[in-house]
Design an enzyme around this catalytic site. Structure first.
Site, PDB file in Angstrom:
ATOM      1  N   ASP A   1       0.810  -1.221   0.000  1.00 38.84           N
ATOM      2  CA  ASP A   1       0.000   0.000   0.000  1.00 38.84           C
ATOM      3  C   ASP A   1       0.845   1.274   0.000  1.00 38.84           C
ATOM      4  O   ASP A   1       0.356   2.333   0.400  1.00 38.84           O
ATOM      5  CB  ASP A   1      -0.940   0.017   1.214  1.00 38.84           C
ATOM      6  CG  ASP A   1      -2.242  -0.736   0.969  1.00 38.84           C
ATOM      7  OD1 ASP A   1      -2.596  -0.931  -0.210  1.00 38.84           O
ATOM      8  OD2 ASP A   1      -2.896  -1.129   1.950  1.00 38.84           O
TER       9      ASP A   1
ATOM     10  N   LYS B   1      -0.376   4.743  -1.105  1.00 38.32           N
ATOM     11  CA  LYS B   1      -1.294   5.568  -0.321  1.00 38.32           C
ATOM     12  C   LYS B   1      -0.646   6.854   0.189  1.00 38.32           C
ATOM     13  O   LYS B   1      -1.359   7.770   0.625  1.00 38.32           O
ATOM     14  CB  LYS B   1      -1.851   4.766   0.864  1.00 38.32           C
ATOM     15  CG  LYS B   1      -2.887   3.731   0.460  1.00 38.32           C
ATOM     16  CD  LYS B   1      -3.454   3.013   1.679  1.00 38.32           C
ATOM     17  CE  LYS B   1      -4.552   2.023   1.272  1.00 38.32           C
ATOM     18  NZ  LYS B   1      -5.096   1.291   2.452  1.00 38.32           N
TER      19      LYS B   1
ATOM     20  N   HIS C   1      -2.522  -6.453  -5.865  1.00 38.88           N
ATOM     21  CA  HIS C   1      -3.139  -7.022  -4.657  1.00 38.88           C
ATOM     22  C   HIS C   1      -4.614  -6.639  -4.496  1.00 38.88           C
ATOM     23  O   HIS C   1      -5.291  -7.150  -3.598  1.00 38.88           O
ATOM     24  CB  HIS C   1      -2.339  -6.642  -3.404  1.00 38.88           C
ATOM     25  CG  HIS C   1      -2.493  -5.221  -2.956  1.00 38.88           C
ATOM     26  ND1 HIS C   1      -1.927  -4.156  -3.626  1.00 38.88           N
ATOM     27  CD2 HIS C   1      -3.160  -4.681  -1.906  1.00 38.88           C
ATOM     28  CE1 HIS C   1      -2.217  -3.031  -3.006  1.00 38.88           C
ATOM     29  NE2 HIS C   1      -2.980  -3.319  -1.960  1.00 38.88           N
TER      30      HIS C   1
END
Length: 380
Positions: free
Chosen positions: A240, A243, A294
């Protein structure tokens, strides 16, 4: 000058032995190049030294200056041994940076018989030769023990051969150690960056640690070779990272995102991919792949590319399960943690839809192992 058949034969014999030694070194250097574990590399070098000088045993010692110690795992018949850097003949050889040849170990006051006493072995003769890195610093030593010959003594020729091998050993070990340091630095960087990314959404570093452990376990259960499973483990904390580029008004919004906000949130997969995709390092290329895939779904309704089934890389499919399992069981700004029973029901319902059914089956069959990881890396 008259022709001498004896001198010609001697020259031919020397050339033949030199060729044999070179062939032997290249054979073992090839074996070294295939190893990824320092213990195995030391064993390969020990085998080389043993063969080159016809010793009963050979060990390769590495110097740890910061710990003032030397250690080996490559002694034939020995487990890992760590001693003081000045201990015994090998320690002296490293400290003085000199080759030491001992005819009778027990008659030499410098000899440390502690290992003999522990193993029941009887050392007679010794040949210790230090080896250096590219800067000329001694980083370790070969130690050959008990020459297998009638005299039971190592010769000047043995010294020459082992010195030759030590030159290759020093350079090869230095290259391996530097490569390992680089990989460890990459791992540390990836974990740290992953934690930074999660901290933006008010998550602690425990999320990325748990996802890494879940991913490694699920990959292992799925039969992924350990080297690749570990690559997934080390790269998954970056899933991630994209982000970091998502505005707080979206990332920290406590309620449901609007369609427009969700479209912007989805770009974190592309951003994460772009961060690493140009790297030639296997670890960072894997991180790019995981960041990219993902959020793809088994049924093809995921993002960013709408991949389906096995068109989604296995690492993406594994990380998806690991990430969702942990996210559902954790408090987020937009929800409270779900109870375990509800999470298991959800994972079962999404088998064949969001998730790879084979991986979900493995996950649920071994759920207690995943729970143990969750409990080991608890928040606070």
């Amino acid at each position: 000058m008259p022709f001498s058949q004896d001198s010609n034969d001697e020259k031919f014999d020397l050339e033949r032995r030199a060729d044999k030694m070179l062939a032997m070194i290249f054979e073992y250097m090839t074996k070294m190049s295939l190893e990824t574990n320092i213990h195995n590399i030391l064993q390969v070098l020990a085998d080389l030294g043993q063969k080159m000088v016809n010793a009963d045993r050979c060990s390769v010692w590495l110097h740890e200056p910061t710990e003032k110690s030397i250690w080996t795992v490559a002694g034939h018949g020995l487990e890992k041994v760590t001693v003081d850097e000045s201990s015994g003949i090998v320690g002296l050889s490293i400290q003085t940076e000199e080759t030491i040849r001992v005819l009778d170990a027990y008659a030499d006051p410098r000899f440390n018989d502690a290992i003999d006493r522990k193993t029941g072995y009887k050392t007679k003769s010794l040949l210790c030769i230090p080896f250096r890195n590219s800067e000329g610093t001694v980083i370790g030593a070969f130690q050959a023990i008990n020459k297998k010959s009638d005299s039971e003594q190592f010769t000047p020729q043995d010294e020459e051969y082992l010195t030759f091998a030590s030159t290759y050993a020093g350079k090869s070990l230095e290259a391996f150690i530097l490569r390992e340091e680089l990989v460890e630095t990459q791992k540390e960087m990836i974990t740290t960056m992953g934690e930074i990314g999660e901290s933006r959404s008010l998550e602690t570093g425990y999320h990325v640690k748990r996802v890494a452990q879940y991913s490694y376990l699920l990959a292992s259960l799925a039969g992924v070779p350990d080297k690749q499973a570990k690559m997934l483990k080390y790269a998954s904390p970056m899933h991630d990272i994209g982000k970091v580029a998502i505005p707080d008004r979206i990332l920290l919004k406590p309620g449901k995102l609007t369609d427009l906000e969700f479209e912007e949130m989805k770009t974190h997969t592309l951003i994460g991919y772009e961060v690493f995709r140009k790297s030639q390092r296997a670890l960072l290329k894997t991180a790019a792949l995981i960041a990219y895939e993902h959020h793809e779904r088994w049924d093809g309704t995921g993002y960013p590319r709408g991949l389906a089934g096995e068109d989604i890389h296995l690492f993406g499919r594994i990380t998806a399960i690991a990430d969702v399992f942990d996210a559902l069981g954790s408090d987020r700004v937009y929800k409270k943690a779900w109870p375990l029973e509800k999470i298991i029901d959800y994972m079962s319902e999404q088998s064949g839809h969001q998730f790879d059914p084979f991986l979900v089956k493995l996950f649920l069959e071994h759920i207690e192992k995943f729970i143990a990881i969750r409990d080991q890396f608890k928040e606070g």
